[in-house]
Scaffold this active site. Structure first.
Site, PDB file in Angstrom:
ATOM      1  N   ASP A  22       2.605   5.143  -5.867  1.00  0.00           N
ATOM      2  CA  ASP A  22       2.051   6.276  -5.416  1.00  0.00           C
ATOM      3  C   ASP A  22       2.940   7.444  -5.962  1.00  0.00           C
ATOM      4  OD1 ASP A  22       0.545   8.474  -4.901  1.00  0.00           O
ATOM      5  OD2 ASP A  22       0.413   7.988  -2.729  1.00  0.00           O
ATOM      6  N   ASN A  60     -10.364   0.264   0.383  1.00  0.00           N
ATOM      7  CA  ASN A  60      -9.227   0.182   1.215  1.00  0.00           C
ATOM      8  C   ASN A  60      -9.621   0.531   2.756  1.00  0.00           C
ATOM      9  OD1 ASN A  60      -7.311  -0.221  -1.053  1.00  0.00           O
ATOM     10  ND2 ASN A  60      -5.788   1.219  -0.105  1.00  0.00           N
ATOM     11  N   ASP A 102       1.010  -1.239  -0.018  1.00  0.00           N
ATOM     12  CA  ASP A 102       0.069  -0.027  -0.017  1.00  0.00           C
ATOM     13  C   ASP A 102       0.895   1.345   0.104  1.00  0.00           C
ATOM     14  OD1 ASP A 102      -2.172   1.637   0.370  1.00  0.00           O
ATOM     15  OD2 ASP A 102      -2.320   1.661   2.185  1.00  0.00           O
ATOM     16  N   GLY A 151      -7.158   8.404   7.157  1.00  0.00           N
ATOM     17  CA  GLY A 151      -7.331   8.521   8.655  1.00  0.00           C
ATOM     18  C   GLY A 151      -8.618   8.784   9.294  1.00  0.00           C
ATOM     19  N   ASP A 185      -8.412   0.560   6.771  1.00  0.00           N
ATOM     20  CA  ASP A 185      -7.349   0.585   7.653  1.00  0.00           C
ATOM     21  C   ASP A 185      -7.816   1.310   9.063  1.00  0.00           C
ATOM     22  OD1 ASP A 185      -4.938   0.568   9.046  1.00  0.00           O
ATOM     23  OD2 ASP A 185      -3.892   1.857   7.797  1.00  0.00           O
ATOM     24  N   SER A 186      -8.387   2.533   8.890  1.00  0.00           N
ATOM     25  CA  SER A 186      -8.657   3.410  10.234  1.00  0.00           C
ATOM     26  C   SER A 186      -9.647   2.495  10.960  1.00  0.00           C
ATOM     27  CB  SER A 186      -9.103   4.586   9.718  1.00  0.00           C
ATOM     28  OG  SER A 186      -7.837   5.296   9.328  1.00  0.00           O
TER      29      SER A 186
END
Length: 311
Positions: A104, A256, A82, A181, A258-259
């Site tokens: 990226d 995606n 990632d 985030g 994650d948080s």
């Protein structure tokens, strides 16, 4: 079953009108929670590792943990880098067994982004790996990604055909209003995804898999649990799940997350230790944390991604 690439996953997802969850992993309990949930509902998986997670847990440990998960579940699982920010990092991951990498270059001028992405694609394709590129920049902070609201930019649909054609990427991450985030928006500001941009990109790239980063929903239950057990997370607002469901039914083949994983794990650990202050055995507080991740991932697969039963 060995690790797989995302190529066949995305083809099926695009045709079936669902998305594959790309869940960030950092340790054994997170990997176990994600993969056990996916096994329960028979869903394909992308386990992804950030540069920060790779530094924290060690490349070899993470690869072996993912290989163990495949042996335990027999699910099709892709191992993805990632937000790779350099050719060297992508090369190291490909050489070390990753089946997919993201390069990226969105912070670079357009032509430099093309040049870097193409270089990674050529190296990856020669070794059987696939590549995700990015056009547009998401705001927010997560691991090594730190983009201010002023520097964020939506993807320009008029660039996507040229970018995909010249780089040869296998999937494309676009910026349509998601953010990295937990603190995605200012107090009082409502999240709004630019589905008009997504639709225009889809028209220009029919059948091509699109990726959404920064797509955690920041589930209020976990925020409230953290705050009730000594934490402080005011005004944490994520992307509404109904918006993500809409995206998953279109050209978006990878979402995606994650948080939300971090919040579920942290909320569970805080609650357990607050209720059991004398306990000090990591197994005691990590077990409910793993179960919280399992519950979260199962709900994401069923209610947002729609990939249950698609393994």
């Amino acid at each position: 079953m060995p690790l797989v690439t995302t190529k066949e996953m995305f083809k099926k997802a695009y045709e079936g009108g669902y998305a594959i969850g790309a869940f960030n992993v950092n340790n054994m309990e997170i990997i176990q929670g994600i993969t056990e949930a996916a096994k329960k509902v028979n869903a394909p998986l992308i386990l992804q590792v950030s540069a920060g997670a790779r530094k924290y847990a060690n490349h070899t440990y993470l690869v072996k943990l993912v290989e163990a998960a495949i042996e335990e579940t027999n699910l099709p699982i892709a191992l993805h880098l990632d937000h790779g920010d350099s050719f060297e990092l992508c090369k190291s991951c490909i050489d070390g067994g990753f089946t997919s990498v993201m390069i990226d270059g969105s912070h670079l001028p357009y032509e430099e982004n093309i040049a870097l992405t193409k270089k990674v694609v050529e190296y990856a394709h020669a070794r059987g790996a696939v590549v995700e590129g990015e056009l547009g920049r998401l705001a927010g902070v997560e691991d090594d990604v730190n983009v201010s609201a002023e520097d964020a930019s939506y993807t320009r649909p008029e660039e996507v055909i040229d970018f995909v054609t010249r780089t040869g990427v296998d999937s494309l991450a676009i910026a349509i209003g998601t953010s990295h985030g937990a603190y995605k928006f200012k107090p009082g500001q409502k999240p709004q995804l630019r589905f008009d941009i997504l639709e225009e990109v889809s028209k220009k790239l029919p059948g091509f898999p699109i990726v959404l980063h920064g797509a955690s929903s920041v589930i209020p239950e976990y925020v409230e649990m953290i705050n009730a057990n000594g934490g402080e997370m005011p005004d944490a607002i994520g992307i509404p799940e109904e918006m993500l469901r809409q995206a998953a039914k279109s050209a978006v083949c990878k979402i995606n997350i994650d948080s939300d994983l971090r919040l579920a794990m942290t909320a569970s650990i805080r609650k357990y230790l607050n209720e059991n202050p004398s306990h000090f055995d990591p197994r005691q507080y990590l077990k409910p944390a793993r179960e919280a991740i399992m519950d979260l991932v199962e709900k994401k697969i069923k209610n947002v991604l729609g990939c249950d039963g698609k393994a």
